[in-house]
Write a protein that holds these residues in place. Structure first.
Motif, PDB file in Angstrom:
ATOM      1  N   ARG A  78      44.263  27.115  40.513  1.00 14.62           N
ATOM      2  CA  ARG A  78      43.643  25.956  39.843  1.00 14.62           C
ATOM      3  C   ARG A  78      42.291  26.402  39.309  1.00 14.62           C
ATOM      4  N   GLU A  79      41.774  25.641  38.373  1.00 17.18           N
ATOM      5  CA  GLU A  79      40.438  25.928  37.847  1.00 17.18           C
ATOM      6  C   GLU A  79      39.428  25.925  38.994  1.00 17.18           C
ATOM      7  N   THR A  80      38.501  26.831  38.932  1.00 21.09           N
ATOM      8  CA  THR A  80      37.446  26.922  39.927  1.00 21.09           C
ATOM      9  C   THR A  80      36.184  26.313  39.329  1.00 21.09           C
ATOM     10  N   PRO A  81      35.597  25.339  40.003  1.00 24.47           N
ATOM     11  CA  PRO A  81      34.380  24.730  39.455  1.00 24.47           C
ATOM     12  C   PRO A  81      33.295  25.783  39.201  1.00 24.47           C
ATOM     13  N   GLY A  82      32.712  25.729  38.047  1.00 20.94           N
ATOM     14  CA  GLY A  82      31.580  26.591  37.726  1.00 20.94           C
ATOM     15  C   GLY A  82      31.932  27.916  37.084  1.00 20.94           C
ATOM     16  N   VAL A  83      33.221  28.252  36.975  1.00 24.84           N
ATOM     17  CA  VAL A  83      33.572  29.547  36.381  1.00 24.84           C
ATOM     18  C   VAL A  83      34.987  29.492  35.783  1.00 24.84           C
ATOM     19  N   ARG A  84      35.125  30.094  34.631  1.00 22.67           N
ATOM     20  CA  ARG A  84      36.431  30.126  33.950  1.00 22.67           C
ATOM     21  C   ARG A  84      37.314  31.223  34.543  1.00 22.67           C
ATOM     22  N   ARG A  85      38.622  31.032  34.433  1.00 25.31           N
ATOM     23  CA  ARG A  85      39.583  31.988  34.993  1.00 25.31           C
ATOM     24  C   ARG A  85      39.445  33.366  34.351  1.00 25.31           C
ATOM     25  N   GLY A  86      39.198  33.434  33.056  1.00 24.20           N
ATOM     26  CA  GLY A  86      39.032  34.727  32.387  1.00 24.20           C
ATOM     27  C   GLY A  86      37.830  35.496  32.922  1.00 24.20           C
ATOM     28  N   VAL A  87      36.782  34.777  33.240  1.00 28.08           N
ATOM     29  CA  VAL A  87      35.583  35.396  33.806  1.00 28.08           C
ATOM     30  C   VAL A  87      35.894  35.915  35.217  1.00 28.08           C
ATOM     31  N   LEU A  88      36.623  35.115  35.995  1.00 28.73           N
ATOM     32  CA  LEU A  88      37.015  35.555  37.335  1.00 28.73           C
ATOM     33  C   LEU A  88      37.873  36.808  37.259  1.00 28.73           C
ATOM     34  N   TRP A  89      38.872  36.813  36.363  1.00 27.04           N
ATOM     35  CA  TRP A  89      39.749  37.980  36.236  1.00 27.04           C
ATOM     36  C   TRP A  89      38.925  39.214  35.879  1.00 27.04           C
ATOM     37  N   THR A  90      38.008  39.067  34.933  1.00 30.89           N
ATOM     38  CA  THR A  90      37.179  40.198  34.512  1.00 30.89           C
ATOM     39  C   THR A  90      36.352  40.730  35.678  1.00 30.89           C
ATOM     40  N   TYR A  91      35.775  39.821  36.463  1.00 27.83           N
ATOM     41  CA  TYR A  91      34.990  40.252  37.617  1.00 27.83           C
ATOM     42  C   TYR A  91      35.865  41.000  38.628  1.00 27.83           C
ATOM     43  N   PHE A  92      37.030  40.460  38.962  1.00 28.25           N
ATOM     44  CA  PHE A  92      37.903  41.121  39.936  1.00 28.25           C
ATOM     45  C   PHE A  92      38.406  42.465  39.405  1.00 28.25           C
ATOM     46  N   PHE A  93      38.689  42.535  38.127  1.00 29.80           N
ATOM     47  CA  PHE A  93      39.113  43.805  37.524  1.00 29.80           C
ATOM     48  C   PHE A  93      37.989  44.835  37.621  1.00 29.80           C
ATOM     49  N   LEU A  94      36.785  44.450  37.210  1.00 23.20           N
ATOM     50  CA  LEU A  94      35.658  45.395  37.245  1.00 23.20           C
ATOM     51  C   LEU A  94      35.296  45.791  38.675  1.00 23.20           C
ATOM     52  N   ALA A  95      35.377  44.842  39.602  1.00 21.61           N
ATOM     53  CA  ALA A  95      35.090  45.164  41.013  1.00 21.61           C
ATOM     54  C   ALA A  95      36.073  46.209  41.516  1.00 21.61           C
ATOM     55  N   THR A  96      37.356  46.048  41.174  1.00 21.83           N
ATOM     56  CA  THR A  96      38.369  47.005  41.608  1.00 21.83           C
ATOM     57  C   THR A  96      38.193  48.342  40.901  1.00 21.83           C
ATOM     58  N   ALA A  97      38.025  48.310  39.590  1.00 18.46           N
ATOM     59  CA  ALA A  97      37.886  49.539  38.798  1.00 18.46           C
ATOM     60  C   ALA A  97      36.613  50.301  39.156  1.00 18.46           C
ATOM     61  N   SER A  98      35.585  49.601  39.620  1.00 19.81           N
ATOM     62  CA  SER A  98      34.340  50.284  39.987  1.00 19.81           C
ATOM     63  C   SER A  98      34.577  51.284  41.113  1.00 19.81           C
ATOM     64  N   HIS A  99      35.556  51.003  41.955  1.00 17.43           N
ATOM     65  CA  HIS A  99      35.871  51.927  43.055  1.00 17.43           C
ATOM     66  C   HIS A  99      36.250  53.299  42.504  1.00 17.43           C
ATOM     67  N   ALA A 100      37.158  53.317  41.552  1.00 19.79           N
ATOM     68  CA  ALA A 100      37.600  54.584  40.960  1.00 19.79           C
ATOM     69  C   ALA A 100      36.458  55.276  40.226  1.00 19.79           C
ATOM     70  N   LEU A 101      35.662  54.510  39.525  1.00 23.45           N
ATOM     71  CA  LEU A 101      34.537  55.094  38.796  1.00 23.45           C
ATOM     72  C   LEU A 101      33.568  55.777  39.756  1.00 23.45           C
ATOM     73  N   LEU A 102      33.253  55.112  40.849  1.00 27.68           N
ATOM     74  CA  LEU A 102      32.344  55.718  41.833  1.00 27.68           C
ATOM     75  C   LEU A 102      32.970  56.943  42.489  1.00 27.68           C
ATOM     76  N   ASP A 103      34.273  56.876  42.796  1.00 29.47           N
ATOM     77  CA  ASP A 103      34.943  58.043  43.377  1.00 29.47           C
ATOM     78  C   ASP A 103      34.940  59.224  42.410  1.00 29.47           C
ATOM     79  N   ALA A 104      35.032  58.944  41.125  1.00 22.53           N
ATOM     80  CA  ALA A 104      35.011  60.015  40.113  1.00 22.53           C
ATOM     81  C   ALA A 104      33.616  60.619  39.965  1.00 22.53           C
ATOM     82  N   MET A 105      32.622  59.971  40.560  1.00 24.89           N
ATOM     83  CA  MET A 105      31.252  60.483  40.533  1.00 24.89           C
ATOM     84  C   MET A 105      30.907  61.265  41.798  1.00 24.89           C
TER      85      MET A 105
END
Length: 188
Positions: A78-105
């Motif tokens: 369901r919609e989350t008050p205060g934030v759009r679903r696309g913004v949430l997806w982007t945050y969760f994607f970047l949070a997950t992808a940041s792991h690989a980026l840091l490991d590559a460093m």
């Protein structure tokens, strides 16, 4: 694991809005840690460089997209008050992808399979200032573990804090600008 969560929380400050539930930040931090679930494979004979090995598929961009989508469907159907679903997806994607980026460093391991399953080549970034962390808990609590923490403090925690401070400063500047424009309009 802690430094991956710190990075995710730093990224989250870019997306932070008033009224967003704490579970968003907890889930974002969890997303940043989940790629290391692949270390379980060692107990089942999966080798480091295999598809399911450490820093393999679970560190890929596709996995980050799948996890972000799964989290959104499971916890935010369901919609989350205060934030759009696309913004949430982007945050969760970047949070997950940041792991690989840091490991590559990091300065150890076999690299990261960013493009798995389409290309299982392992990559490092050209700049690798982060000391690789021991996988074993007992080896982490050693002199080497302290060196790793110092490295992560310098290359992950401080930049994440700086990103958070910058995001906060930009939000405050926008708020003050809008408030100033509103005050000027009210005084006319």
């Amino acid at each position: 694991m802690i430094s991956h969560a710190v990075a995710a929380l730093g990224i989250g400050t870019v997306f932070a809005q008033a009224g967003v539930a704490n579970r968003v930040w907890i889930i974002g931090a969890a997303c940043s840690i989940i790629p290391d679930i692949d270390v379980i494979g060692f107990r089942f004979g999966i080798r480091y460089g295999d598809f399911w090995g450490h820093r393999g598929f679970t560190h890929s961009l596709l996995f980050a997209a799948i996890l972000a989508t799964s989290v959104l469907l499971a916890f935010f159907f369901r919609e989350t008050p205060g934030v759009r679903r696309g913004v949430l997806w982007t945050y969760f994607f970047l949070a997950t992808a940041s792991h690989a980026l840091l490991d590559a460093m990091t300065n150890g391991g076999l690299g990261v399979a960013f493009f798995s399953p389409f290309d299982n080549t392992r990559y490092f970034l050209a700049w690798r200032p982060i000391l690789v962390s021991p996988i074993s808990v007992t080896r982490f609590f050693s002199d080497r573990g302290i060196e790793v923490l110092e490295s992560e403090l310098l290359w992950i925690w401080i930049p994440a804090g700086a990103l958070a401070a910058l995001a906060f400063a930009i939000r405050m500047a926008r708020r003050n600008y809008r408030h100033g424009r509103k005050s000027a309009a009210d005084s006319r």
